[in-house]
Design a protein around this motif. Structure first.
Motif, PDB file in Angstrom:
ATOM      1  N   SER A   1     -13.937  -1.304  -2.660  1.00  0.00           N
ATOM      2  CA  SER A   1     -14.331  -1.037  -0.838  1.00  0.00           C
ATOM      3  C   SER A   1     -15.908  -2.433  -0.560  1.00  0.00           C
ATOM      4  O   SER A   1     -15.785  -3.042  -1.490  1.00  0.00           O
ATOM      5  CB  SER A   1     -14.843   0.694  -0.825  1.00  0.00           C
ATOM      6  OG  SER A   1     -15.971   0.748  -1.967  1.00  0.00           O
TER       7      SER A   1
ATOM      8  N   THR B   1      -9.229   0.573  -2.716  1.00  0.00           N
ATOM      9  CA  THR B   1      -7.743   1.363  -1.724  1.00  0.00           C
ATOM     10  C   THR B   1      -7.340   0.610  -3.129  1.00  0.00           C
ATOM     11  O   THR B   1      -6.428  -0.494  -3.548  1.00  0.00           O
ATOM     12  CB  THR B   1      -7.579   0.243  -0.943  1.00  0.00           C
ATOM     13  OG1 THR B   1      -8.824   0.626  -0.104  1.00  0.00           O
ATOM     14  CG2 THR B   1      -6.602   1.126  -0.187  1.00  0.00           C
TER      15      THR B   1
ATOM     16  N   TYR C   1       0.479  -1.075   0.069  1.00  0.00           N
ATOM     17  CA  TYR C   1      -0.152  -0.368  -0.005  1.00  0.00           C
ATOM     18  C   TYR C   1       1.104   1.483  -0.212  1.00  0.00           C
ATOM     19  O   TYR C   1       1.042   2.016   1.185  1.00  0.00           O
ATOM     20  CB  TYR C   1      -0.472  -0.277   1.095  1.00  0.00           C
ATOM     21  CG  TYR C   1      -1.700  -1.281   1.380  1.00  0.00           C
ATOM     22  CD1 TYR C   1      -3.380  -0.987   0.645  1.00  0.00           C
ATOM     23  CD2 TYR C   1      -1.483  -2.352   1.981  1.00  0.00           C
ATOM     24  CE1 TYR C   1      -3.922  -2.614   0.387  1.00  0.00           C
ATOM     25  CE2 TYR C   1      -2.365  -3.704   1.877  1.00  0.00           C
ATOM     26  CZ  TYR C   1      -3.570  -3.450   1.406  1.00  0.00           C
ATOM     27  OH  TYR C   1      -4.360  -4.099   0.723  1.00  0.00           O
TER      28      TYR C   1
ATOM     29  N   PRO D   1      -4.607   0.901   4.717  1.00  0.00           N
ATOM     30  CA  PRO D   1      -6.686   1.620   3.688  1.00  0.00           C
ATOM     31  C   PRO D   1      -7.070   1.977   4.083  1.00  0.00           C
ATOM     32  O   PRO D   1      -8.097   1.530   4.074  1.00  0.00           O
ATOM     33  CB  PRO D   1      -6.303   0.056   2.977  1.00  0.00           C
ATOM     34  CG  PRO D   1      -5.303  -0.917   4.099  1.00  0.00           C
ATOM     35  CD  PRO D   1      -4.377  -0.148   5.049  1.00  0.00           C
TER      36      PRO D   1
END
Length: 202
Positions: free
Chosen positions: A110, A124, A15, A20
């Motif tokens: 999502s 995300t 990420y 997230p």
């Protein structure tokens, strides 16, 4: 009897924008190394991950790519939201297609959109990084454990360099760093003996 050969892809989900679960971006008190290895949202399940990979293969490779997977050929054998690590099994002849599809995937949907709701969130942003391709699940597990050990020691060193108190908090009362590694190893579970039989690596 002909044995169907498989390949196991060890995948790490990164990420770049940080955790997230949080709407805040990366903060100064969280090292970049730790933030990029944030946990995965709980709504991403092994079944949903397999579905996302199949959809990506269908978009990029069409019916030919889906046909290369065969019936029930793609499956997520292990997935840990805490470490953002997965082991994906696919037919040996199609592992490059699965690898390419993972490279094209750039976000996790999502929770509302994955459930079929009218969610406006695009998901995300993330990066699916293939760490190893092996002929047996055992080798993929060993590589995951080795990397988990290295990440634990690296994070402890970073935190120790920044602040000794925070590093002591990470130890959680353990005197031996190997305890964390044994805990990570215990998290893996082989579903059946056929997964760990040796294949010919060719």
């Amino acid at each position: 009897m002909v044995r169907i050969k498989h390949r196991y892809l060890l995948v790490d989900i990164l990420y770049p924008s940080g955790n997230p679960h949080s709407s805040r971006t990366r903060t100064a008190d969280i090292p970049a190394h730790v933030a990029i290895h944030a946990p995965t949202p709980n709504h991403l399940t092994p079944a949903l991950l397999a579905k996302l990979i199949r959809e990506e293969i269908a978009v990029n490779f069409g019916d030919w790519g889906v046909g290369r997977l065969g019936t029930g050929g793609l499956g997520v054998k292990y997935f840990s939201p805490a470490t953002s690590t997965a082991i994906i099994r696919c037919p040996r002849a199609a592992f490059r297609i699965v690898w390419a599809a993972l490279s094209y995937m750039d976000r996790i949907p999502s929770s509302s959109s994955s459930a079929g709701g009218p969610g406006t969130d695009a998901g995300t942003p993330c990066v699916f990084r293939v760490l190893r391709v092996s002929g047996t699940m055992r080798k993929a597990e060993e590589e995951a454990i080795r990397r988990a050990r290295r990440e634990i020691l690296r994070t402890r060193k970073i935190m120790a360099d920044r602040d000794g108190g925070v590093a002591d908090a990470l130890n959680l009362g353990r005197e031996d760093p190997a305890d964390d590694c044994h805990a990570a190893a215990a998290d893996f579970a082989v579903e059946d003996d056929d997964d760990i039989m040796d294949d010919a690596e060719d």
